[in-house]
Design a protein around this motif. Structure first.
Motif, PDB file in Angstrom:
ATOM      1  N   ARG A   1      -0.339  -2.308 109.795  1.00  0.00           N
ATOM      2  CA  ARG A   1       0.734  -2.344 110.793  1.00  0.00           C
ATOM      3  C   ARG A   1       1.869  -1.398 110.404  1.00  0.00           C
ATOM      4  O   ARG A   1       2.419  -0.697 111.254  1.00  0.00           O
ATOM      5  CB  ARG A   1       1.263  -3.772 110.943  1.00  0.00           C
ATOM      6  CG  ARG A   1       0.326  -4.704 111.668  1.00  0.00           C
ATOM      7  CD  ARG A   1       0.907  -6.109 111.766  1.00  0.00           C
ATOM      8  NE  ARG A   1      -0.054  -7.030 112.311  1.00  0.00           N
ATOM      9  CZ  ARG A   1      -0.483  -8.131 111.686  1.00  0.00           C
ATOM     10  NH1 ARG A   1      -0.012  -8.465 110.489  1.00  0.00           N
ATOM     11  NH2 ARG A   1      -1.371  -8.921 112.261  1.00  0.00           N
TER      12      ARG A   1
ATOM     13  N   MET B   1      -3.418  -6.402 106.659  1.00  0.00           N
ATOM     14  CA  MET B   1      -2.906  -6.260 108.022  1.00  0.00           C
ATOM     15  C   MET B   1      -1.481  -5.706 108.007  1.00  0.00           C
ATOM     16  O   MET B   1      -1.143  -4.836 108.812  1.00  0.00           O
ATOM     17  CB  MET B   1      -2.967  -7.601 108.761  1.00  0.00           C
ATOM     18  CG  MET B   1      -4.375  -8.090 109.020  1.00  0.00           C
ATOM     19  SD  MET B   1      -5.372  -6.942 110.017  1.00  0.00           S
ATOM     20  CE  MET B   1      -4.516  -7.011 111.577  1.00  0.00           C
TER      21      MET B   1
ATOM     22  N   GLU C   1     -13.812  -6.084 110.652  1.00  0.00           N
ATOM     23  CA  GLU C   1     -13.815  -5.624 112.040  1.00  0.00           C
ATOM     24  C   GLU C   1     -14.522  -6.599 112.975  1.00  0.00           C
ATOM     25  O   GLU C   1     -14.304  -6.556 114.185  1.00  0.00           O
ATOM     26  CB  GLU C   1     -14.471  -4.255 112.144  1.00  0.00           C
ATOM     27  CG  GLU C   1     -13.712  -3.177 111.418  1.00  0.00           C
ATOM     28  CD  GLU C   1     -14.276  -1.795 111.643  1.00  0.00           C
ATOM     29  OE1 GLU C   1     -14.897  -1.571 112.694  1.00  0.00           O
ATOM     30  OE2 GLU C   1     -14.078  -0.939 110.761  1.00  0.00           O
TER      31      GLU C   1
ATOM     32  N   MET D   1      -5.012 -10.620 121.530  1.00  0.00           N
ATOM     33  CA  MET D   1      -5.975  -9.848 120.756  1.00  0.00           C
ATOM     34  C   MET D   1      -6.285 -10.643 119.492  1.00  0.00           C
ATOM     35  O   MET D   1      -5.385 -11.085 118.797  1.00  0.00           O
ATOM     36  CB  MET D   1      -5.362  -8.481 120.418  1.00  0.00           C
ATOM     37  CG  MET D   1      -6.243  -7.645 119.519  1.00  0.00           C
ATOM     38  SD  MET D   1      -5.557  -6.027 119.028  1.00  0.00           S
ATOM     39  CE  MET D   1      -5.248  -5.230 120.572  1.00  0.00           C
ATOM     40  N   ASN D   2      -7.570 -10.802 119.196  1.00  0.00           N
ATOM     41  CA  ASN D   2      -7.905 -11.517 117.966  1.00  0.00           C
ATOM     42  C   ASN D   2      -7.690 -10.610 116.756  1.00  0.00           C
ATOM     43  O   ASN D   2      -7.556  -9.403 116.884  1.00  0.00           O
ATOM     44  CB  ASN D   2      -9.320 -12.123 118.029  1.00  0.00           C
ATOM     45  CG  ASN D   2     -10.417 -11.085 117.873  1.00  0.00           C
ATOM     46  OD1 ASN D   2     -10.288 -10.114 117.134  1.00  0.00           O
ATOM     47  ND2 ASN D   2     -11.523 -11.312 118.561  1.00  0.00           N
ATOM     48  N   ILE D   3      -7.671 -11.217 115.593  1.00  0.00           N
ATOM     49  CA  ILE D   3      -7.333 -10.496 114.367  1.00  0.00           C
ATOM     50  C   ILE D   3      -8.335  -9.389 114.055  1.00  0.00           C
ATOM     51  O   ILE D   3      -7.956  -8.331 113.559  1.00  0.00           O
ATOM     52  CB  ILE D   3      -7.164 -11.475 113.178  1.00  0.00           C
ATOM     53  CG1 ILE D   3      -6.481 -10.799 111.992  1.00  0.00           C
ATOM     54  CG2 ILE D   3      -8.493 -12.081 112.768  1.00  0.00           C
ATOM     55  CD1 ILE D   3      -5.008 -10.653 112.160  1.00  0.00           C
ATOM     56  N   ASN D   4      -9.613  -9.599 114.357  1.00  0.00           N
ATOM     57  CA  ASN D   4     -10.620  -8.570 114.088  1.00  0.00           C
ATOM     58  C   ASN D   4     -10.430  -7.355 115.004  1.00  0.00           C
ATOM     59  O   ASN D   4     -10.535  -6.217 114.553  1.00  0.00           O
ATOM     60  CB  ASN D   4     -12.032  -9.138 114.241  1.00  0.00           C
ATOM     61  CG  ASN D   4     -12.273 -10.326 113.341  1.00  0.00           C
ATOM     62  OD1 ASN D   4     -12.302 -11.457 113.829  1.00  0.00           O
ATOM     63  ND2 ASN D   4     -12.414 -10.103 112.052  1.00  0.00           N
ATOM     64  N   ALA D   5     -10.122  -7.611 116.264  1.00  0.00           N
ATOM     65  CA  ALA D   5      -9.875  -6.519 117.200  1.00  0.00           C
ATOM     66  C   ALA D   5      -8.602  -5.767 116.808  1.00  0.00           C
ATOM     67  O   ALA D   5      -8.559  -4.533 116.887  1.00  0.00           O
ATOM     68  CB  ALA D   5      -9.766  -7.049 118.624  1.00  0.00           C
ATOM     69  N   GLU D   6      -7.593  -6.496 116.368  1.00  0.00           N
ATOM     70  CA  GLU D   6      -6.359  -5.839 115.921  1.00  0.00           C
ATOM     71  C   GLU D   6      -6.635  -4.976 114.689  1.00  0.00           C
ATOM     72  O   GLU D   6      -6.152  -3.848 114.590  1.00  0.00           O
ATOM     73  CB  GLU D   6      -5.276  -6.871 115.603  1.00  0.00           C
ATOM     74  CG  GLU D   6      -3.974  -6.223 115.195  1.00  0.00           C
ATOM     75  CD  GLU D   6      -2.887  -7.214 114.801  1.00  0.00           C
ATOM     76  OE1 GLU D   6      -1.762  -6.741 114.521  1.00  0.00           O
ATOM     77  OE2 GLU D   6      -3.142  -8.429 114.749  1.00  0.00           O
TER      78      GLU D   6
ATOM     79  N   ARG E   1      -9.456  -3.521 113.852  1.00  0.00           N
ATOM     80  CA  ARG E   1     -10.180  -2.327 114.316  1.00  0.00           C
ATOM     81  C   ARG E   1      -9.231  -1.318 114.949  1.00  0.00           C
ATOM     82  O   ARG E   1      -9.297  -0.122 114.673  1.00  0.00           O
ATOM     83  CB  ARG E   1     -11.259  -2.705 115.341  1.00  0.00           C
ATOM     84  CG  ARG E   1     -12.581  -3.087 114.778  1.00  0.00           C
ATOM     85  CD  ARG E   1     -13.673  -3.161 115.837  1.00  0.00           C
ATOM     86  NE  ARG E   1     -13.315  -3.928 117.024  1.00  0.00           N
ATOM     87  CZ  ARG E   1     -13.440  -5.252 117.148  1.00  0.00           C
ATOM     88  NH1 ARG E   1     -13.915  -5.966 116.148  1.00  0.00           N
ATOM     89  NH2 ARG E   1     -13.098  -5.851 118.262  1.00  0.00           N
ATOM     90  N   ALA E   2      -8.347  -1.810 115.818  1.00  0.00           N
ATOM     91  CA  ALA E   2      -7.416  -0.918 116.516  1.00  0.00           C
ATOM     92  C   ALA E   2      -6.455  -0.247 115.535  1.00  0.00           C
ATOM     93  O   ALA E   2      -6.221   0.965 115.609  1.00  0.00           O
ATOM     94  CB  ALA E   2      -6.631  -1.698 117.573  1.00  0.00           C
ATOM     95  N   LEU E   3      -5.915  -1.016 114.598  1.00  0.00           N
ATOM     96  CA  LEU E   3      -4.986  -0.455 113.621  1.00  0.00           C
ATOM     97  C   LEU E   3      -5.693   0.553 112.713  1.00  0.00           C
ATOM     98  O   LEU E   3      -5.137   1.608 112.393  1.00  0.00           O
ATOM     99  CB  LEU E   3      -4.358  -1.569 112.783  1.00  0.00           C
ATOM    100  CG  LEU E   3      -3.393  -2.492 113.516  1.00  0.00           C
ATOM    101  CD1 LEU E   3      -3.033  -3.690 112.637  1.00  0.00           C
ATOM    102  CD2 LEU E   3      -2.148  -1.752 113.964  1.00  0.00           C
TER     103      LEU E   3
END
Length: 139
Positions: free
Chosen positions: A50, A46, A36, A1-6, A8-10
Motif C-alpha cells: 500500500r 500489505m 493472490e 474487495m477481498n484481501i487476495n484481490a487487493e 494482486r492489484a497492489l
C-alpha cells in the motif's frame, strides 16, 4: 474487495514480482503466489505494498503536474527538441542498463517500469502522442 484481490492489484500496480516480495519478507515464493488466491497476506506485506503504491501514485501525479518540465528535461537528456504534443519518453533498454545507470540502490526495475507505464497511459489518455527512445548506452 477481498484481501487476495487487493494483494494482486497492489502487486500489479507496484510492478513488484512475487520473488521480490518473498525475498524482502523471508517467505517462500509459492507462499507469495498463494497470497493472490488463497492465503491471507501478512499485514506488514500489505502495508508495504500500500505504501509503495501510494508513493508511486504521488510520484506519477507530480510528474504529470510538471509535464512541461519533464518534456524539457527529457529533450535535454536525449539531445533533441520535440513538439510539445509529441512526448518522447526516455527509457532503459533493460534492467542491466537501468541498474548500471541508476545504481544498486535504485528502486527495483519492475517498479520503475510500472511507474513509467502509468505515466505513459495517463499521457495517452490526455491526448499526447508518445514516442519511446532508449537512453544512450555506453559500453
Amino acid at each position: 474487495m477481498n484481501i487476495n484481490a487487493e494483494f494482486r492489484a497492489l502487486k500489479q500496480l507496484s510492478g513488484l514480482t512475487s520473488q521480490h516480495i518473498a525475498d524482502k519478507f523471508g517467505v517462500g515464493l509459492r507462499t507469495t503466489q498463494r497470497y493472490e488466491t488463497e492465503y491471507e497476506p501478512r499485514p506488514e506485506i500489505m502495508d508495504y505494498l500500500r505504501n509503495i503504491v501510494a508513493d508511486d501514485t504521488r510520484y506519477v501525479e507530480e510528474v504529470l503536474d510538471g509535464i512541461e518540465d519533464v518534456i524539457d528535461e527529457s529533450n535535454e537528456k536525449m539531445g533533441v527538441v520535440r513538439d510539445p504534443d509529441a512526448i518522447s519518453i526516455p527509457r532503459y533498454l533493460n534492467s542491466h542498463y537501468y541498474y548500471r545507470a541508476e545504481g544498486a540502490d535504485a528502486i527495483p526495475y519492475e517498479r520503475y517500469m510500472a511507474r513509467l507505464n502509468r505515466i505513459i497511459s495517463a499521457l495517452i489518455l490526455d491526448g499526447y502522442e508518445v514516442e519511446y527512445e532508449y537512453y544512450p548506452v555506453e559500453e
